[in-house]
Write a protein that holds these residues in place. Structure first.
Motif, PDB file in Angstrom:
ATOM      1  N   GLY A 154     -21.165   4.837  39.194  1.00 45.62           N
ATOM      2  CA  GLY A 154     -20.301   4.250  40.199  1.00 45.62           C
ATOM      3  C   GLY A 154     -20.616   2.786  40.417  1.00 45.62           C
ATOM      4  O   GLY A 154     -21.529   2.221  39.797  1.00 45.62           O
ATOM      5  N   SER A 155     -19.853   2.161  41.301  1.00 45.68           N
ATOM      6  CA  SER A 155     -20.130   0.779  41.683  1.00 45.68           C
ATOM      7  C   SER A 155     -21.431   0.740  42.475  1.00 45.68           C
ATOM      8  O   SER A 155     -21.921   1.779  42.941  1.00 45.68           O
ATOM      9  CB  SER A 155     -18.987   0.252  42.541  1.00 45.68           C
ATOM     10  OG  SER A 155     -18.976   0.936  43.799  1.00 45.68           O
ATOM     11  N   ALA A 213     -29.450  -1.389  43.246  1.00 39.97           N
ATOM     12  CA  ALA A 213     -28.006  -1.370  43.493  1.00 39.97           C
ATOM     13  C   ALA A 213     -27.566  -2.585  44.304  1.00 39.97           C
ATOM     14  O   ALA A 213     -26.529  -3.198  44.011  1.00 39.97           O
ATOM     15  CB  ALA A 213     -27.616  -0.079  44.200  1.00 39.97           C
ATOM     16  N   VAL A 214     -28.350  -2.943  45.311  1.00 39.36           N
ATOM     17  CA  VAL A 214     -28.006  -4.105  46.142  1.00 39.36           C
ATOM     18  C   VAL A 214     -28.014  -5.377  45.301  1.00 39.36           C
ATOM     19  O   VAL A 214     -27.127  -6.234  45.428  1.00 39.36           O
ATOM     20  CB  VAL A 214     -28.983  -4.238  47.325  1.00 39.36           C
ATOM     21  CG1 VAL A 214     -28.768  -5.571  48.053  1.00 39.36           C
ATOM     22  CG2 VAL A 214     -28.795  -3.081  48.303  1.00 39.36           C
ATOM     23  N   ALA A 215     -29.009  -5.528  44.424  1.00 38.44           N
ATOM     24  CA  ALA A 215     -29.096  -6.731  43.587  1.00 38.44           C
ATOM     25  C   ALA A 215     -27.872  -6.868  42.689  1.00 38.44           C
ATOM     26  O   ALA A 215     -27.309  -7.963  42.525  1.00 38.44           O
ATOM     27  CB  ALA A 215     -30.371  -6.682  42.740  1.00 38.44           C
ATOM     28  N   ARG A 216     -27.431  -5.756  42.095  1.00 36.47           N
ATOM     29  CA  ARG A 216     -26.247  -5.818  41.240  1.00 36.47           C
ATOM     30  C   ARG A 216     -24.988  -6.091  42.058  1.00 36.47           C
ATOM     31  O   ARG A 216     -24.083  -6.814  41.620  1.00 36.47           O
ATOM     32  CB  ARG A 216     -26.122  -4.527  40.438  1.00 36.47           C
ATOM     33  CG  ARG A 216     -27.153  -4.455  39.304  1.00 36.47           C
ATOM     34  CD  ARG A 216     -27.022  -3.211  38.443  1.00 36.47           C
ATOM     35  NE  ARG A 216     -27.504  -2.030  39.140  1.00 36.47           N
ATOM     36  CZ  ARG A 216     -26.748  -1.095  39.679  1.00 36.47           C
ATOM     37  NH1 ARG A 216     -25.425  -1.203  39.594  1.00 36.47           N
ATOM     38  NH2 ARG A 216     -27.263  -0.056  40.285  1.00 36.47           N
ATOM     39  N   GLY A 217     -24.927  -5.517  43.256  1.00 37.29           N
ATOM     40  CA  GLY A 217     -23.782  -5.793  44.120  1.00 37.29           C
ATOM     41  C   GLY A 217     -23.764  -7.237  44.601  1.00 37.29           C
ATOM     42  O   GLY A 217     -22.691  -7.856  44.695  1.00 37.29           O
ATOM     43  N   GLY A 221     -20.848 -10.067  43.805  1.00 34.16           N
ATOM     44  CA  GLY A 221     -20.146 -10.518  45.002  1.00 34.16           C
ATOM     45  C   GLY A 221     -19.630  -9.429  45.909  1.00 34.16           C
ATOM     46  O   GLY A 221     -18.930  -9.712  46.890  1.00 34.16           O
ATOM     47  N   THR A 222     -19.992  -8.160  45.625  1.00 35.30           N
ATOM     48  CA  THR A 222     -19.477  -7.067  46.452  1.00 35.30           C
ATOM     49  C   THR A 222     -20.409  -6.700  47.602  1.00 35.30           C
ATOM     50  O   THR A 222     -19.973  -6.055  48.559  1.00 35.30           O
ATOM     51  CB  THR A 222     -19.222  -5.810  45.601  1.00 35.30           C
ATOM     52  OG1 THR A 222     -20.437  -5.419  44.947  1.00 35.30           O
ATOM     53  CG2 THR A 222     -18.151  -6.087  44.553  1.00 35.30           C
ATOM     54  N   LEU A 223     -21.683  -7.083  47.510  1.00 35.53           N
ATOM     55  CA  LEU A 223     -22.647  -6.791  48.562  1.00 35.53           C
ATOM     56  C   LEU A 223     -23.331  -8.073  49.008  1.00 35.53           C
ATOM     57  O   LEU A 223     -23.261  -9.102  48.323  1.00 35.53           O
ATOM     58  CB  LEU A 223     -23.694  -5.777  48.069  1.00 35.53           C
ATOM     59  CG  LEU A 223     -23.163  -4.393  47.671  1.00 35.53           C
ATOM     60  CD1 LEU A 223     -24.304  -3.517  47.164  1.00 35.53           C
ATOM     61  CD2 LEU A 223     -22.442  -3.723  48.830  1.00 35.53           C
ATOM     62  N   ARG A 224     -24.014  -7.995  50.121  1.00 39.15           N
ATOM     63  CA  ARG A 224     -24.594  -9.189  50.725  1.00 39.15           C
ATOM     64  C   ARG A 224     -25.651  -9.829  49.821  1.00 39.15           C
ATOM     65  O   ARG A 224     -26.414  -9.149  49.139  1.00 39.15           O
ATOM     66  CB  ARG A 224     -25.203  -8.864  52.087  1.00 39.15           C
ATOM     67  CG  ARG A 224     -26.398  -7.953  52.029  1.00 39.15           C
ATOM     68  CD  ARG A 224     -26.848  -7.515  53.415  1.00 39.15           C
ATOM     69  NE  ARG A 224     -27.207  -8.641  54.276  1.00 39.15           N
ATOM     70  CZ  ARG A 224     -27.582  -8.518  55.558  1.00 39.15           C
ATOM     71  NH1 ARG A 224     -27.648  -7.308  56.106  1.00 39.15           N
ATOM     72  NH2 ARG A 224     -27.884  -9.563  56.267  1.00 39.15           N
ATOM     73  N   ALA A 225     -25.688 -11.166  49.873  1.00 39.43           N
ATOM     74  CA  ALA A 225     -26.660 -11.921  49.085  1.00 39.43           C
ATOM     75  C   ALA A 225     -27.426 -12.907  49.949  1.00 39.43           C
ATOM     76  O   ALA A 225     -28.128 -13.772  49.430  1.00 39.43           O
ATOM     77  CB  ALA A 225     -25.946 -12.660  47.952  1.00 39.43           C
TER      78      ALA A 225
END
Length: 208
Positions: free
Chosen positions: A83-84, A133-137, A141-145
């Protein structure tokens, strides 16, 4: 609240009760009655109080062993599914919730101050998966950076523990626990509430 029914050995047989058997009995007893004594646990594990005291020392020590065993089991079973990045976080949170919801009363007994560090250390493999997962998101650009993936992973882990505690304390009676904790984790990871709701709905259909 009723305690689980005691299992009895056949007359004339000798039963060796392992520490794991005792800890399984402790889970059933404390979930049914959080104030149960060491003797109550021993009675349901078919171990007398003298041996319980010799093997475990105290009721508090049994609770600590159960909590640490649960944390290690979570870490061993944690995986990222297809999944994403957001869906992977949601799926992992859902699996953790489903595993731990039945024993939520243990959260009020303790992820106590003296266990917080050992529990967090035991959960490190699960936290690493969240961070991945957070790092890839964050990269797509889909998760906070705005903060490091490791920090976000820790915040997700704490939100799951906090929701389990709220459930055990009766503070989530108006909410579906799994839905709530997934949305909370996704919001922590940087999704807006409408996006978090959509991902949660999709993941819930997938695992139902």
């Amino acid at each position: 609240m009723r305690l689980p029914r005691l299992r009895r050995a056949r007359p004339g047989t000798s039963v060796v009760v392992s520490d794991d058997d005792v800890l399984e009995a402790a889970v059933r007893v404390f979930v049914a009655s959080p104030e149960a004594s060491l003797a109550d646990v021993g009675r349901h594990a078919r171990v007398d109080l003298r041996e319980m005291t010799a093997r475990f020392g105290s009721r508090e020590a049994v609770i600590d062993r159960v909590i640490m065993r649960g944390a290690r089991r979570i870490a061993r079973g944690a995986v990222l599914e297809d999944g994403s990045p957001a869906e992977q976080i949601a799926l992992l949170v859902a699996r953790l919730w489903d595993d731990q919801e039945p024993v939520a009363p243990f959260i009020t007994l303790g992820v106590r101050a003296h266990l917080r560090v050992p529990v967090e250390e035991a959960l490190a493999p699960a936290r690493a998966l969240f961070a991945d997962a957070v790092a890839r998101g964050a990269a797509d650009g889909t998760l906070r950076a705005d903060v490091s993936p490791r920090a976000v992973a820790w915040l997700i882990e704490q939100s799951v523990l906090d929701c389990l505690e709220a459930l055990a304390r009766g503070l989530m009676e108006d909410e579906d626990g799994r839905t709530f904790v997934i949305r909370q984790a996704l919001a922590t990871a940087g999704l807006g509430w409408t996006e978090a709701a959509a991902v949660t709905d999709a993941v819930t259909k997938r695992i139902s």
